[in-house]
Design a protein around this motif. Structure first.
Motif, mmCIF file in Angstrom:
data_model
loop_
_atom_site.group_PDB
_atom_site.id
_atom_site.type_symbol
_atom_site.label_atom_id
_atom_site.label_comp_id
_atom_site.label_asym_id
_atom_site.label_seq_id
_atom_site.Cartn_x
_atom_site.Cartn_y
_atom_site.Cartn_z
ATOM 1 N N TRP A 100 3.062 7.074 -11.158
ATOM 2 C CA TRP A 100 3.128 7.772 -9.878
ATOM 3 C C TRP A 100 3.503 9.244 -10.081
ATOM 4 N N ALA A 101 4.457 9.524 -10.962
ATOM 5 C CA ALA A 101 4.878 10.905 -11.201
ATOM 6 C C ALA A 101 3.771 11.742 -11.823
ATOM 7 N N PHE A 102 2.865 11.121 -12.565
ATOM 8 C CA PHE A 102 1.759 11.871 -13.152
ATOM 9 C C PHE A 102 0.673 12.173 -12.120
ATOM 10 N N VAL A 103 0.486 11.294 -11.147
ATOM 11 C CA VAL A 103 -0.595 11.446 -10.177
ATOM 12 C C VAL A 103 -0.166 12.268 -8.974
ATOM 13 N N VAL A 104 1.098 12.157 -8.557
ATOM 14 C CA VAL A 104 1.524 12.715 -7.275
ATOM 15 C C VAL A 104 1.391 14.235 -7.168
ATOM 16 N N PRO A 105 1.488 15.040 -8.256
ATOM 17 C CA PRO A 105 1.323 16.491 -8.065
ATOM 18 C C PRO A 105 -0.058 16.883 -7.544
ATOM 19 N N GLY A 106 -1.063 16.060 -7.757
ATOM 20 C CA GLY A 106 -2.403 16.388 -7.285
ATOM 21 C C GLY A 106 -2.723 15.865 -5.908
ATOM 22 N N LEU A 107 -1.751 15.292 -5.213
ATOM 23 C CA LEU A 107 -1.992 14.724 -3.884
ATOM 24 C C LEU A 107 -1.518 15.672 -2.799
ATOM 25 N N ARG A 112 0.872 11.753 -0.246
ATOM 26 C CA ARG A 112 2.128 11.337 -0.881
ATOM 27 C C ARG A 112 2.893 10.365 0.010
ATOM 28 N N ARG A 113 2.873 10.621 1.318
ATOM 29 C CA ARG A 113 3.542 9.692 2.234
ATOM 30 C C ARG A 113 2.867 8.327 2.199
ATOM 31 N N TYR A 114 1.556 8.306 2.055
ATOM 32 C CA TYR A 114 0.845 7.030 2.006
ATOM 33 C C TYR A 114 1.197 6.253 0.738
ATOM 34 N N THR A 115 1.334 6.956 -0.390
ATOM 35 C CA THR A 115 1.696 6.257 -1.624
ATOM 36 C C THR A 115 3.105 5.683 -1.538
ATOM 37 N N VAL A 116 4.025 6.445 -0.937
ATOM 38 C CA VAL A 116 5.380 5.917 -0.751
ATOM 39 C C VAL A 116 5.366 4.703 0.171
ATOM 40 N N LEU A 117 4.534 4.750 1.223
ATOM 41 C CA LEU A 117 4.411 3.607 2.116
ATOM 42 C C LEU A 117 3.859 2.398 1.394
ATOM 43 N N PHE A 118 2.857 2.617 0.535
ATOM 44 C CA PHE A 118 2.266 1.502 -0.204
ATOM 45 C C PHE A 118 3.290 0.850 -1.127
ATOM 46 N N VAL A 119 4.092 1.657 -1.812
ATOM 47 C CA VAL A 119 5.093 1.105 -2.729
ATOM 48 C C VAL A 119 6.207 0.403 -1.948
ATOM 49 N N PHE A 176 -1.301 -11.097 -0.740
ATOM 50 C CA PHE A 176 -0.346 -10.654 0.266
ATOM 51 C C PHE A 176 -0.385 -9.135 0.470
ATOM 52 N N GLU A 177 -1.164 -8.411 -0.354
ATOM 53 C CA GLU A 177 -1.319 -6.974 -0.168
ATOM 54 C C GLU A 177 -2.404 -6.636 0.853
ATOM 55 N N LEU A 178 -3.030 -7.644 1.433
ATOM 56 C CA LEU A 178 -4.124 -7.406 2.374
ATOM 57 C C LEU A 178 -3.732 -6.484 3.530
ATOM 58 N N PRO A 179 -2.609 -6.692 4.221
ATOM 59 C CA PRO A 179 -2.299 -5.793 5.342
ATOM 60 C C PRO A 179 -2.059 -4.359 4.911
ATOM 61 N N VAL A 180 -1.461 -4.143 3.752
ATOM 62 C CA VAL A 180 -1.212 -2.774 3.296
ATOM 63 C C VAL A 180 -2.533 -2.052 3.034
ATOM 64 N N VAL A 181 -3.475 -2.743 2.393
ATOM 65 C CA VAL A 181 -4.777 -2.134 2.110
ATOM 66 C C VAL A 181 -5.512 -1.801 3.407
ATOM 67 N N LEU A 182 -5.470 -2.710 4.367
ATOM 68 C CA LEU A 182 -6.163 -2.464 5.640
ATOM 69 C C LEU A 182 -5.541 -1.290 6.398
ATOM 70 N N VAL A 183 -4.223 -1.214 6.416
ATOM 71 C CA VAL A 183 -3.570 -0.106 7.113
ATOM 72 C C VAL A 183 -3.871 1.223 6.425
ATOM 73 N N LEU A 184 -3.895 1.236 5.099
ATOM 74 C CA LEU A 184 -4.240 2.467 4.385
ATOM 75 C C LEU A 184 -5.677 2.886 4.669
ATOM 76 N N LEU A 185 -6.593 1.931 4.723
ATOM 77 C CA LEU A 185 -7.975 2.258 5.073
ATOM 78 C C LEU A 185 -8.058 2.840 6.482
ATOM 79 N N ASN A 186 -7.231 2.332 7.381
ATOM 80 C CA ASN A 186 -7.203 2.883 8.726
ATOM 81 C C ASN A 186 -6.625 4.296 8.737
ATOM 82 N N LEU A 187 -5.581 4.525 7.940
ATOM 83 C CA LEU A 187 -4.982 5.860 7.883
ATOM 84 C C LEU A 187 -5.945 6.892 7.316
ATOM 85 N N PHE A 188 -6.779 6.476 6.363
ATOM 86 C CA PHE A 188 -7.751 7.392 5.785
ATOM 87 C C PHE A 188 -9.026 7.489 6.619
#
Length: 289
Positions: A100-107, A112-119, A176-188
């Motif tokens: 996450w620390a390697f990827v987050v500078p390019g977001l 970044r808020r979405y990645t924190v929400l996913f985790v 069990f990650e299904l709702p998180v993926v669906l909500v992220l798709l909605n956010l994007f």
């Protein structure tokens, strides 16, 4: 940052992740038998066997699964596999943070808020799915061993049992990650809540078929244990997506954040009709004074 600096940072973060995994793997190697007992004991208790995987005696139930190891190097391979799996699981906070620390500078800021929400939401859901799989395995084992003829011991290789447990835990956790993926798709903006609501019949069928294929047992109980929570989580994700769509519609067209570029409007604008061109005056000629 130049490309060379990116590669150096990637090398440093990979080194930290590998050292953490190796350290936990070496420590788990001294306790691998306890780890195997923790994974297999619920299955043995469910089928009427007593003892650990190294010493099993028949209980009151006539059906008992004797767990065995095949081959000369099987014990060493088993210890290595179990220790490495424990290292990956226990050290996951370290190597996930390095990734996450390697990827987050390019977001962007909202990404970044979405990645924190996913985790923050995805990790408890994955652990909940793994726990459900762990509690479902004894029932599945009892149903599967009931097909064994009377007075027949079931020789079950230990590596196959561990692979089955890992597969069940991973499948339930990812499901069990299904709702998180669906909500992220909605956010994007990929899928709307109204469309998710219109898919509910097909999603019930798809989840039921997925649960029937993902669970290795043939009993309907194990299938419902996986399908039931997924149906409920799809309903929750749909409600959340509808609320997010409603909030965005009320917010209207807000401007982009400081680290985002404004969207380009490619729609053509009408051009006004050309008016008459004014007549040009006489052009004077210069003379010599």
């Amino acid at each position: 940052m130049p490309l060379v600096e990116h590669l150096r940072e990637l090398r440093r973060r990979l080194a930290v992740a590998v050292v953490a995994i190796l350290a936990v793997t070496i420590a788990a190697g001294f306790f691998y038998e306890a780890i195997v007992d923790l994974a297999t004991q619920p299955v043995l208790d469910a089928v009427g066997c007593s003892g650990t995987f190294t010493e099993i005696t028949r209980g009151e139930d006539e059906t008992c699964a004797r767990i065995v190891l095949n081959g000369l190097i099987a014990p060493f391979s088993l210890a290595l596999k179990v220790s490495l799996a424990a290292g990956l699981v226990v050290a996951s906070p370290v190597w996930l943070y390095q990734l996450w620390a390697f990827v987050v500078p390019g977001l962007h800021r909202h990404e970044r808020r979405y990645t924190v929400l996913f985790v923050a939401v995805g990790t408890p859901l994955f652990l909940a799915g793994a726990f459900v799989a762990y509690r479902t395995l004894p029932t599945m084992a009892r149903v599967m061993l009931d097909f064994s003829p009377a007075e027949v011991d079931n020789q079950l290789p230990l590596d196959e049992l561990l692979d089955l447990i890992v597969r069940m835990v991973v499948v339930f956790g990812i499901s069990f990650e299904l709702p998180v993926v669906l909500v992220l798709l909605n956010l994007f903006g990929v899928v709307s809540g109204r469309r998710m609501l219109s898919w509910w019949r097909w999603m019930i069928l798809a989840v039921t078929l997925f649960a029937a294929v993902a669970t290795p047992s043939t009993d309907p109980l194990s299938m419902l244990v996986l399908a039931g929570p997924m149906w409920l989580m799809y309903a929750v994700a749909t409600v959340v997506a509808l609320l997010l769509d409603r909030r965005r519609s009320k917010a209207g067209t807000a401007g982009p954040s400081d680290d985002e570029a404004a969207p380009l409007d490619h729609a053509p604008e009408p051009v006004a009709a050309a008016g008459p061109v004014a007549a040009a005056g006489p052009v004077g000629t210069g003379g010599r004074g």
